[in-house]
Design a protein around this motif. Structure first.
Motif, PDB file in Angstrom:
ATOM      1  N   ARG A   1       0.819  -1.213   0.000  1.00  0.00           N
ATOM      2  CA  ARG A   1       0.000   0.000   0.000  1.00  0.00           C
ATOM      3  C   ARG A   1       0.856   1.267   0.000  1.00  0.00           C
ATOM      4  N   VAL A   2       1.953   1.248   0.766  1.00  0.00           N
ATOM      5  CA  VAL A   2       2.714   2.468   1.031  1.00  0.00           C
ATOM      6  C   VAL A   2       3.888   2.668   0.073  1.00  0.00           C
ATOM      7  N   TRP A   3       4.595   1.601  -0.259  1.00  0.00           N
ATOM      8  CA  TRP A   3       5.856   1.752  -0.974  1.00  0.00           C
ATOM      9  C   TRP A   3       5.757   2.400  -2.351  1.00  0.00           C
ATOM     10  N   PRO A   4       4.708   2.129  -3.146  1.00  0.00           N
ATOM     11  CA  PRO A   4       4.684   2.760  -4.477  1.00  0.00           C
ATOM     12  C   PRO A   4       4.816   4.286  -4.425  1.00  0.00           C
ATOM     13  N   ALA A   5       4.206   4.905  -3.427  1.00  0.00           N
ATOM     14  CA  ALA A   5       4.267   6.362  -3.313  1.00  0.00           C
ATOM     15  C   ALA A   5       5.448   6.830  -2.479  1.00  0.00           C
ATOM     16  N   ASP A   6       5.924   5.992  -1.559  1.00  0.00           N
ATOM     17  CA  ASP A   6       6.997   6.400  -0.643  1.00  0.00           C
ATOM     18  C   ASP A   6       7.943   5.228  -0.397  1.00  0.00           C
ATOM     19  N   PRO A   7       8.769   4.865  -1.383  1.00  0.00           N
ATOM     20  CA  PRO A   7       9.655   3.713  -1.220  1.00  0.00           C
ATOM     21  C   PRO A   7      10.708   3.968  -0.144  1.00  0.00           C
ATOM     22  N   PRO A   8      10.979   2.990   0.707  1.00  0.00           N
ATOM     23  CA  PRO A   8      11.958   3.180   1.788  1.00  0.00           C
ATOM     24  C   PRO A   8      13.388   3.050   1.289  1.00  0.00           C
ATOM     25  N   ARG A   9      14.319   3.707   1.992  1.00  0.00           N
ATOM     26  CA  ARG A   9      15.732   3.553   1.645  1.00  0.00           C
ATOM     27  C   ARG A   9      16.259   2.193   2.095  1.00  0.00           C
ATOM     28  N   ASP A  10      15.694   1.671   3.188  1.00  0.00           N
ATOM     29  CA  ASP A  10      16.102   0.364   3.725  1.00  0.00           C
ATOM     30  C   ASP A  10      14.873  -0.539   3.779  1.00  0.00           C
ATOM     31  N   PRO A  11      14.560  -1.244   2.679  1.00  0.00           N
ATOM     32  CA  PRO A  11      13.329  -2.048   2.629  1.00  0.00           C
ATOM     33  C   PRO A  11      13.236  -3.072   3.752  1.00  0.00           C
ATOM     34  N   LYS A  12      14.340  -3.772   4.049  1.00  0.00           N
ATOM     35  CA  LYS A  12      14.300  -4.781   5.093  1.00  0.00           C
ATOM     36  C   LYS A  12      14.065  -4.140   6.456  1.00  0.00           C
ATOM     37  N   GLY A  13      14.771  -3.036   6.730  1.00  0.00           N
ATOM     38  CA  GLY A  13      14.574  -2.354   8.005  1.00  0.00           C
ATOM     39  C   GLY A  13      13.144  -1.880   8.177  1.00  0.00           C
ATOM     40  N   TRP A  14      12.552  -1.372   7.069  1.00  0.00           N
ATOM     41  CA  TRP A  14      11.156  -0.916   7.113  1.00  0.00           C
ATOM     42  C   TRP A  14      10.235  -2.079   7.469  1.00  0.00           C
ATOM     43  N   LEU A  15      10.442  -3.216   6.801  1.00  0.00           N
ATOM     44  CA  LEU A  15       9.587  -4.378   7.057  1.00  0.00           C
ATOM     45  C   LEU A  15       9.751  -4.901   8.482  1.00  0.00           C
ATOM     46  N   VAL A  16      10.992  -4.920   8.979  1.00  0.00           N
ATOM     47  CA  VAL A  16      11.219  -5.384  10.350  1.00  0.00           C
ATOM     48  C   VAL A  16      10.476  -4.496  11.333  1.00  0.00           C
ATOM     49  N   THR A  17      10.613  -3.181  11.161  1.00  0.00           N
ATOM     50  CA  THR A  17       9.939  -2.250  12.072  1.00  0.00           C
ATOM     51  C   THR A  17       8.429  -2.397  11.992  1.00  0.00           C
ATOM     52  N   ALA A  18       7.899  -2.453  10.769  1.00  0.00           N
ATOM     53  CA  ALA A  18       6.452  -2.562  10.606  1.00  0.00           C
ATOM     54  C   ALA A  18       5.930  -3.882  11.164  1.00  0.00           C
ATOM     55  N   ALA A  19       6.629  -4.967  10.882  1.00  0.00           N
ATOM     56  CA  ALA A  19       6.183  -6.270  11.371  1.00  0.00           C
ATOM     57  C   ALA A  19       6.273  -6.346  12.883  1.00  0.00           C
ATOM     58  N   TRP A  20       7.343  -5.769  13.454  1.00  0.00           N
ATOM     59  CA  TRP A  20       7.475  -5.797  14.921  1.00  0.00           C
ATOM     60  C   TRP A  20       6.339  -5.030  15.582  1.00  0.00           C
ATOM     61  N   ARG A  21       5.976  -3.885  14.992  1.00  0.00           N
ATOM     62  CA  ARG A  21       4.853  -3.114  15.543  1.00  0.00           C
ATOM     63  C   ARG A  21       3.548  -3.900  15.420  1.00  0.00           C
ATOM     64  N   LYS A  22       3.351  -4.586  14.272  1.00  0.00           N
ATOM     65  CA  LYS A  22       2.149  -5.412  14.127  1.00  0.00           C
ATOM     66  C   LYS A  22       2.132  -6.508  15.182  1.00  0.00           C
ATOM     67  N   PHE A  23       3.295  -7.097  15.430  1.00  0.00           N
ATOM     68  CA  PHE A  23       3.361  -8.158  16.435  1.00  0.00           C
ATOM     69  C   PHE A  23       3.052  -7.616  17.824  1.00  0.00           C
ATOM     70  N   LEU A  24       3.629  -6.472  18.187  1.00  0.00           N
ATOM     71  CA  LEU A  24       3.376  -5.894  19.503  1.00  0.00           C
ATOM     72  C   LEU A  24       1.913  -5.499  19.656  1.00  0.00           C
ATOM     73  N   ASP A  25       1.312  -4.956  18.588  1.00  0.00           N
ATOM     74  CA  ASP A  25      -0.112  -4.608  18.648  1.00  0.00           C
ATOM     75  C   ASP A  25      -0.949  -5.853  18.922  1.00  0.00           C
ATOM     76  N   ALA A  26      -0.636  -6.952  18.235  1.00  0.00           N
ATOM     77  CA  ALA A  26      -1.390  -8.192  18.440  1.00  0.00           C
ATOM     78  C   ALA A  26      -1.162  -8.735  19.843  1.00  0.00           C
ATOM     79  N   THR A  27       0.058  -8.580  20.348  1.00  0.00           N
ATOM     80  CA  THR A  27       0.367  -9.085  21.690  1.00  0.00           C
ATOM     81  C   THR A  27      -0.364  -8.278  22.753  1.00  0.00           C
ATOM     82  N   ARG A  28      -0.382  -6.964  22.575  1.00  0.00           N
ATOM     83  CA  ARG A  28      -1.071  -6.111  23.549  1.00  0.00           C
ATOM     84  C   ARG A  28      -2.570  -6.387  23.567  1.00  0.00           C
ATOM     85  N   ALA A  29      -3.091  -6.819  22.432  1.00  0.00           N
ATOM     86  CA  ALA A  29      -4.529  -7.085  22.361  1.00  0.00           C
ATOM     87  C   ALA A  29      -4.916  -8.355  23.112  1.00  0.00           C
TER      88      ALA A  29
END
Length: 382
Positions: free
Chosen positions: A40-68
């Motif tokens: 959804r996001v990358w076509p308009a705003d591609p990251p300089r560090d794709p792997k770092g972006w995915l790690v951060t985004a996935a970790w936040r998704k995991f923490l959100d699910a854990t907090r729930a």
């Protein structure tokens, strides 16, 4: 959007989350959500560090699910201590993740399906097609596998034989399907061969290289399938063939024959023939006999019937075919081919049409339909 890049990064990101404390099922779910966000996001705003972006985004998704999940609040306190930003590790977790998915708590079939989903990036539908089962059945199998390993700490290596089956399924999906995973499967097989000194690992790598060497000749410019006997052998990659044969010969010299070495020996005999007419079908039948003893696979017996038909004549091939279950995939296509070689064009045309209706993909449907039309045209000439 480079979907191939996303697919290649997925195992590494799952590995990072696993090292931070996420169980496999939760990590895989979080990474899938991050991938959706990236699309959804990358076509308009591609990251300089794709792997770092995915790690951060996935970790936040995991923490959100854990907090729930109130039942996991104690675990959340520990997880929150882990860093969620910074450069992503540069290690390649793909091969390690293959081993982790081939966990002893899973059946081989479930381990293969789970690995194809988590590492190979295949859809549930593609995996179901590889297994010849309904998509709903495969979805249930994958869900059960994820539940089985959801609380497992992956500190035990998986089964090498299962990993080899996974790699070969991924290779075949990439070789004939919509996703080009063949090169990735070969890369992983090379990596596996570098760390595991086993003749079957070498046999699988050789088999992949020998098949991949013929890839350019397998389809015509219009995308239609070109049978092996009709392929332009000048388009085969001789460097890959030579490498595959060298690897195979070294493996066979160790006198620990396995199914992948036997399959590679058959592929090498095809690759060694200057023309289709010069193929050593007698040796190929002998290798199929070895392979049958190793696996007793109905598919192997089906392929052996074709080889017998070439070595000893079509009627011998039909006799070998008659001993098999006619519901086997491609049974009808093999029967059509052998009947045509035996001169029974009317039966062959009917069987080609029937095989086209059963074919698993559009390319095979088109090829078999053309074969039926070709024979029907010849019959009208009589």
């Amino acid at each position: 959007m480079d979907e191939a890049l996303l697919r290649s990064l997925t195992p590494s990101v799952i590995g990072v989350l696993g090292r931070r404390g996420a169980d496999f099922a939760a990590a895989e779910d979080a990474v899938q959500e991050a991938l959706i966000e990236a699309l959804r996001v990358w076509p308009a705003d591609p990251p300089r560090d794709p792997k770092g972006w995915l790690v951060t985004a996935a970790w936040r998704k995991f923490l959100d699910a854990t907090r729930a999940d109130a039942a996991r609040r104690r675990r959340e306190d520990l997880l929150d201590e882990q860093p969620a930003a910074g450069p992503a590790p540069g290690t390649d977790d793909t091969l390690q993740l293959y081993f982790l998915c081939a966990h002893p708590s899973l059946t081989p079939a479930s381990a293969v399906a789970l690995t194809l989903r988590a590492v190979g990036g295949l859809t549930t539908r593609q995996i179901a097609q590889a297994y010849l089962v309904p998509e709903a059945t495969m979805a249930q199998r994958i869900s059960r596998a994820k539940r089985t390993v959801s609380e497992v700490r992956f500190d035990q290596p998986g089964d090498v034989a299962t990993v080899l089956r996974v790699l070969y399924l991924v290779f075949n999906e990439g070789y004939s399907g919509d996703l080009d995973l063949a090169a990735e499967a070969i890369r992983l097989a090379r990596q596996l061969a570098a760390v595991i000194d086993h003749p079957e690992v070498a046999g699988l790598l050789a088999l992949m290289l020998l098949h991949h060497a013929r890839r350019a000749a397998r389809t015509a410019p219009d995308g239609s399938l070109v049978p092996l006997a009709e392929q332009d052998r000048g388009r085969w990659d001789t460097a890959l063939i030579a490498e595959g044969v060298d690897i195979l010969q070294a493996a066979l010299a160790r006198d620990r024959l396995g199914e992948f070495q036997a399959q590679a020996a058959i592929a090498a005999l095809h690759a060694d023939a200057p023309t289709a007419e010069e193929t050593d079908w007698v040796q190929i039948v002998e290798w199929y006999d070895e392979l049958t003893q190793l696996t007793d696979s109905p598919v192997v017996r089906l392929n052996r019937a074709v080889a017998v038909g070439e070595a000893d004549g079509p009627r011998a091939g039909l006799a070998a075919l008659a001993a098999l279950d006619d519901s086997l995939p491609r049974y009808t296509a093999v029967a059509a081919y052998l009947h045509e070689r035996d001169g029974d064009l009317r039966t062959a045309a009917r069987l080609y049409s029937e095989a086209a209706r059963k074919a698993p993909n559009l390319a095979e449907v088109a090829h078999l339909t053309r074969q039926a039309a070709r024979l029907n045209a010849r019959l009208r000439e009589f």
